[in-house]
Design an enzyme around this catalytic site. Sequence first.
Site, mmCIF file in Angstrom:
data_model
loop_
_atom_site.group_PDB
_atom_site.id
_atom_site.type_symbol
_atom_site.label_atom_id
_atom_site.label_comp_id
_atom_site.label_asym_id
_atom_site.label_seq_id
_atom_site.Cartn_x
_atom_site.Cartn_y
_atom_site.Cartn_z
ATOM 1 N N ASN A 293 0.639 -0.833 0.085
ATOM 2 C CA ASN A 293 -0.215 0.319 -0.097
ATOM 3 C C ASN A 293 1.118 1.539 -0.092
ATOM 4 O O ASN A 293 1.715 0.961 0.729
ATOM 5 C CB ASN A 293 -0.763 -0.145 1.048
ATOM 6 C CG ASN A 293 -1.792 1.004 1.062
ATOM 7 O OD1 ASN A 293 -2.600 1.309 -0.006
ATOM 8 N ND2 ASN A 293 -2.068 1.420 2.483
ATOM 9 N N HIS B 260 1.359 5.407 1.284
ATOM 10 C CA HIS B 260 0.024 6.524 2.249
ATOM 11 C C HIS B 260 0.952 7.727 2.620
ATOM 12 O O HIS B 260 1.940 7.578 2.287
ATOM 13 C CB HIS B 260 -0.030 5.819 3.443
ATOM 14 C CG HIS B 260 -0.971 6.828 4.420
ATOM 15 N ND1 HIS B 260 -2.165 6.307 4.902
ATOM 16 C CD2 HIS B 260 -0.699 7.395 6.272
ATOM 17 C CE1 HIS B 260 -2.196 7.734 5.482
ATOM 18 N NE2 HIS B 260 -1.357 8.150 6.376
HETATM 19 C C1 GRF Z 1 -2.416 8.709 -2.926
HETATM 20 O O1 GRF Z 1 -1.913 10.191 -2.397
HETATM 21 C C2 GRF Z 1 -2.096 7.953 -1.862
HETATM 22 O O2 GRF Z 1 -0.495 7.769 -1.254
HETATM 23 C C3 GRF Z 1 -3.182 7.575 -0.966
HETATM 24 O O3 GRF Z 1 -4.471 7.370 -1.921
HETATM 25 C C4 GRF Z 1 -4.111 8.630 -2.462
HETATM 26 C C5 GRF Z 1 -4.544 8.384 -4.431
HETATM 27 O O4 GRF Z 1 -3.961 8.870 -5.304
HETATM 28 N N1 GRF Z 1 -3.516 6.267 -0.349
HETATM 29 P P1 GRF Z 1 -4.575 8.316 -6.908
HETATM 30 O O5 GRF Z 1 -6.041 7.790 -6.932
HETATM 31 O O6 GRF Z 1 -3.695 7.377 -6.903
HETATM 32 O O7 GRF Z 1 -4.123 10.034 -7.574
#
Ligand code: GRF
Length: 190
Positions: A104, A106
Amino acid sequence: MISAAVFASGSGSNAEAIVQASELPCTIQLLVCDKPEAPVINKAEEWDTEVFVCDPKTFKDKQSYEQAILTKLQEKQIEWIFLAGYMRLIGPTLLEAYPERILNIHPSLLPAFAGKDAIGQALSAGVKVSGVTIHLVDAGMDTGNIIAQEAVPVLEKDTHHTLHQRIQAIEHRLYPETISYILKERDRKE
Ligand code: GRF
């Protein structure tokens, strides 16, 4: 070549960065999306990647929802899962099928600011540094073993939007790099 799936719920910019990364030691065979209206679904039409939209509202419980995803993953012989803005906790059905094989991303330096709106949490706390974490997924909320982190300074004039943009620029490089790193490490150890 290792087969992998990306799970996303939103705009899919990280999913796109992974799918379009050159020289990954895996191929992204499937995009799993839990939101039928998510922009990532349209984006994926331009990639050579099958899209599996699986709406949890159409299942009686989380176990049957995840079982439907698992059946699809097994059909495609998926070995790794990369969560990229997938806004659900992974349950036992998928965790048991993919032990230590779900990553994942984050948008904070975990364990700081776990859970929703990590960027808003960082701005409210007034920290001078936040960042990006890539970690293995366990049963907790953003608690699995950390594989990679990168710091991003929080500037005086930052808004939610500007900080998010700078964090995402790092994410789009760090996620493919970390996927390459962990797959090669595992291959070396096995
Ligand atoms: C990202 O900033 C990630 O860190 C978090 O959710 C966001 C998703 O953005 N888990 P995207 O849909 O990949 O543009």
